[in-house]
Scaffold this motif. Structure first.
Motif, PDB file in Angstrom:
ATOM      1  N   TYR A  56     -39.243  58.724  -9.236  1.00  0.00           N
ATOM      2  CA  TYR A  56     -38.077  59.306  -9.728  1.00  0.00           C
ATOM      3  C   TYR A  56     -37.587  60.401  -8.838  1.00  0.00           C
ATOM      4  O   TYR A  56     -37.818  61.562  -8.685  1.00  0.00           O
ATOM      5  CB  TYR A  56     -38.754  60.304 -11.174  1.00  0.00           C
ATOM      6  CG  TYR A  56     -39.365  59.380 -12.035  1.00  0.00           C
ATOM      7  CD1 TYR A  56     -38.855  58.430 -12.680  1.00  0.00           C
ATOM      8  CD2 TYR A  56     -40.689  59.481 -12.413  1.00  0.00           C
ATOM      9  CE1 TYR A  56     -39.503  57.422 -13.616  1.00  0.00           C
ATOM     10  CE2 TYR A  56     -41.247  58.883 -13.249  1.00  0.00           C
ATOM     11  CZ  TYR A  56     -40.907  57.647 -13.727  1.00  0.00           C
ATOM     12  OH  TYR A  56     -41.339  56.753 -14.576  1.00  0.00           O
ATOM     13  N   TYR A 109     -35.763  64.287 -21.111  1.00  0.00           N
ATOM     14  CA  TYR A 109     -36.636  62.759 -21.065  1.00  0.00           C
ATOM     15  C   TYR A 109     -37.061  62.478 -22.613  1.00  0.00           C
ATOM     16  O   TYR A 109     -37.041  63.165 -23.225  1.00  0.00           O
ATOM     17  CB  TYR A 109     -37.725  63.103 -20.184  1.00  0.00           C
ATOM     18  CG  TYR A 109     -38.787  64.227 -20.640  1.00  0.00           C
ATOM     19  CD1 TYR A 109     -39.891  63.767 -21.440  1.00  0.00           C
ATOM     20  CD2 TYR A 109     -38.712  65.346 -20.083  1.00  0.00           C
ATOM     21  CE1 TYR A 109     -40.729  64.859 -21.645  1.00  0.00           C
ATOM     22  CE2 TYR A 109     -39.629  66.450 -20.398  1.00  0.00           C
ATOM     23  CZ  TYR A 109     -40.620  66.179 -21.150  1.00  0.00           C
ATOM     24  OH  TYR A 109     -41.610  67.067 -21.757  1.00  0.00           O
ATOM     25  N   ALA A 119     -34.293  56.991 -20.729  1.00  0.00           N
ATOM     26  CA  ALA A 119     -33.505  57.972 -19.788  1.00  0.00           C
ATOM     27  C   ALA A 119     -32.924  58.923 -20.882  1.00  0.00           C
ATOM     28  O   ALA A 119     -32.147  58.307 -21.863  1.00  0.00           O
ATOM     29  CB  ALA A 119     -33.226  57.549 -18.834  1.00  0.00           C
ATOM     30  N   LEU A 155     -30.049  60.953 -14.711  1.00  0.00           N
ATOM     31  CA  LEU A 155     -30.636  60.265 -15.834  1.00  0.00           C
ATOM     32  C   LEU A 155     -32.158  61.252 -15.606  1.00  0.00           C
ATOM     33  O   LEU A 155     -32.627  61.260 -14.458  1.00  0.00           O
ATOM     34  CB  LEU A 155     -31.152  58.895 -15.449  1.00  0.00           C
ATOM     35  CG  LEU A 155     -30.086  58.008 -15.714  1.00  0.00           C
ATOM     36  CD1 LEU A 155     -30.269  56.718 -15.399  1.00  0.00           C
ATOM     37  CD2 LEU A 155     -29.207  58.006 -16.825  1.00  0.00           C
ATOM     38  N   LEU A 161     -36.071  61.672 -16.495  1.00  0.00           N
ATOM     39  CA  LEU A 161     -37.117  60.649 -16.778  1.00  0.00           C
ATOM     40  C   LEU A 161     -38.249  60.775 -17.155  1.00  0.00           C
ATOM     41  O   LEU A 161     -39.162  60.168 -17.602  1.00  0.00           O
ATOM     42  CB  LEU A 161     -36.919  59.642 -15.626  1.00  0.00           C
ATOM     43  CG  LEU A 161     -35.701  58.790 -15.431  1.00  0.00           C
ATOM     44  CD1 LEU A 161     -35.576  58.216 -13.958  1.00  0.00           C
ATOM     45  CD2 LEU A 161     -35.713  57.530 -16.220  1.00  0.00           C
ATOM     46  N   THR A 217     -35.778  63.309 -12.025  1.00  0.00           N
ATOM     47  CA  THR A 217     -34.395  62.598 -12.345  1.00  0.00           C
ATOM     48  C   THR A 217     -34.198  61.554 -11.286  1.00  0.00           C
ATOM     49  O   THR A 217     -34.726  61.279 -10.401  1.00  0.00           O
ATOM     50  CB  THR A 217     -33.196  63.769 -12.467  1.00  0.00           C
ATOM     51  OG1 THR A 217     -33.019  64.008 -11.100  1.00  0.00           O
ATOM     52  CG2 THR A 217     -33.576  64.909 -13.275  1.00  0.00           C
ATOM     53  N   THR A 271     -29.829  59.479 -25.256  1.00  0.00           N
ATOM     54  CA  THR A 271     -30.873  58.676 -24.536  1.00  0.00           C
ATOM     55  C   THR A 271     -30.224  57.080 -24.520  1.00  0.00           C
ATOM     56  O   THR A 271     -29.445  56.774 -25.378  1.00  0.00           O
ATOM     57  CB  THR A 271     -32.017  58.540 -25.746  1.00  0.00           C
ATOM     58  OG1 THR A 271     -32.389  59.946 -26.125  1.00  0.00           O
ATOM     59  CG2 THR A 271     -33.026  57.733 -25.121  1.00  0.00           C
ATOM     60  N   CYS A 321     -33.681  52.357 -20.213  1.00  0.00           N
ATOM     61  CA  CYS A 321     -33.742  51.852 -18.667  1.00  0.00           C
ATOM     62  C   CYS A 321     -33.695  50.439 -18.299  1.00  0.00           C
ATOM     63  O   CYS A 321     -34.464  49.793 -18.988  1.00  0.00           O
ATOM     64  CB  CYS A 321     -35.080  52.620 -18.444  1.00  0.00           C
ATOM     65  SG  CYS A 321     -35.392  54.334 -18.281  1.00  0.00           S
TER      66      CYS A 321
END
Length: 280
Positions: free
Chosen positions: A136, A183, A189, A200, A202, A255, A277, A280
């Motif tokens: 990430y 998150y 994501a 995003l 995460l 992120t 949301t 992914c």
């Protein structure tokens, strides 16, 4: 914007990984992160038996010289001039500041090797730098209210908490732990927008030993981890329900910035908007 509109309050990079921050009014997005963030890193060649995969640098070139490896990094003040391609270093409490070239780092490597008492050399990666989290790898985010709350647990200043946790993006106009909304579960994501840039959210950032130390001296705060775990449990938002949240020694959000957003920019004062949301 009203006073309770989420907005970007601070925008920070760490040009030389593990050393001092640089605050900005605006910053471009390059290669998935903020331009110049952790663009340089100090690396020591490890003995095979001491090699730690969590601190290993990209490409197997040695271990990062960072707070996980040694508390001595906290006592080294730094200032990077990207235009001049130089870094100025001095030891905490000392007046003997020295400026070194980043393009021809021979003298810098010698200084660092002497300071850390082991062979240390500079690495440079202009395409995305050396992120703390390789999976990430976007900018990390926290709220001002969260830092204020955590600072109250340890009797330190908000700026002291800021320097311990080392986030890139700081959001104001929200309550403490608001960033835990950014998150969701694994495979998902949370998309959010800062100004014109979509990010995003995460993962809740897993913490290491670094926040437990005084950012100027490297002295460890007694009982830091135990107190943090206790207070994090006490203040855990009742709506927090994510299978990514594994234990209470977590703070901030990791992120990723989609490639479609590269080349755009972020500015202090930008509005922050949660989009929802996504898979992914």
């Amino acid at each position: 914007m009203t006073d309770d509109t989420p907005r970007l309050a601070r925008l920070t990079t760490y040009p030389l990984k593990s050393l001092d921050p640089t605050d900005h009014e605006s910053r471009a997005v390059e290669y998935g992160t903020l331009a110049g963030d952790r663009e340089y890193a100090m690396v020591a060649k490890p003995a095979d038996a001491a090699h730690d995969p969590e601190t290993a640098s990209v490409g197997g070139q040695g271990d990062y010289v960072n707070g996980k490896r040694t508390a001595a990094v906290h006592r080294l003040r730094s200032s990077v001039d990207r235009e001049a391609s130089t870094v100025t270093l001095r030891e905490q409490g000392g007046d003997d500041a020295r400026t070194f070239s980043l393009d021809a780092p021979g003298e810098l490597n010698a200084y660092l090797s002497d300071y850390f008492d082991e062979p240390v050399s500079l690495r440079h990666e202009p395409r995305g730098g050396y992120p703390d989290d390789r999976e990430y790898d976007g900018p990390t985010l926290v709220s001002t209210a969260t830092l204020r709350e955590v600072a109250s647990w340890f009797g330190i200043t908000v700026d002291g908490a800021r320097r311990r946790f080392r986030a890139n993006l700081e959001v104001d106009g929200v309550p403490a732990f608001w960033e835990d909304r950014l998150y969701a579960d694994r495979g998902e994501a949370v998309a959010f927008r800062v100004g014109e840039v979509e990010l995003l959210g995460l993962n809740p950032c897993r913490r290491c030993v670094v926040p437990s130390r005084d950012p100027d001296t490297g002295e460890e705060t007694p009982g830091f981890r135990e107190a943090f775990l206790r207070e994090r449990e006490r203040t855990l938002p009742p709506w927090l329900d994510s299978d990514r949240y594994e234990g209470n020694f977590r703070l901030m959000v990791n992120t990723r910035i989609p490639e479609s957003e590269w080349g755009a920019g972020l500015s202090v004062g930008d509005r922050v908007e949660v989009l929802g949301t996504r898979q992914c």
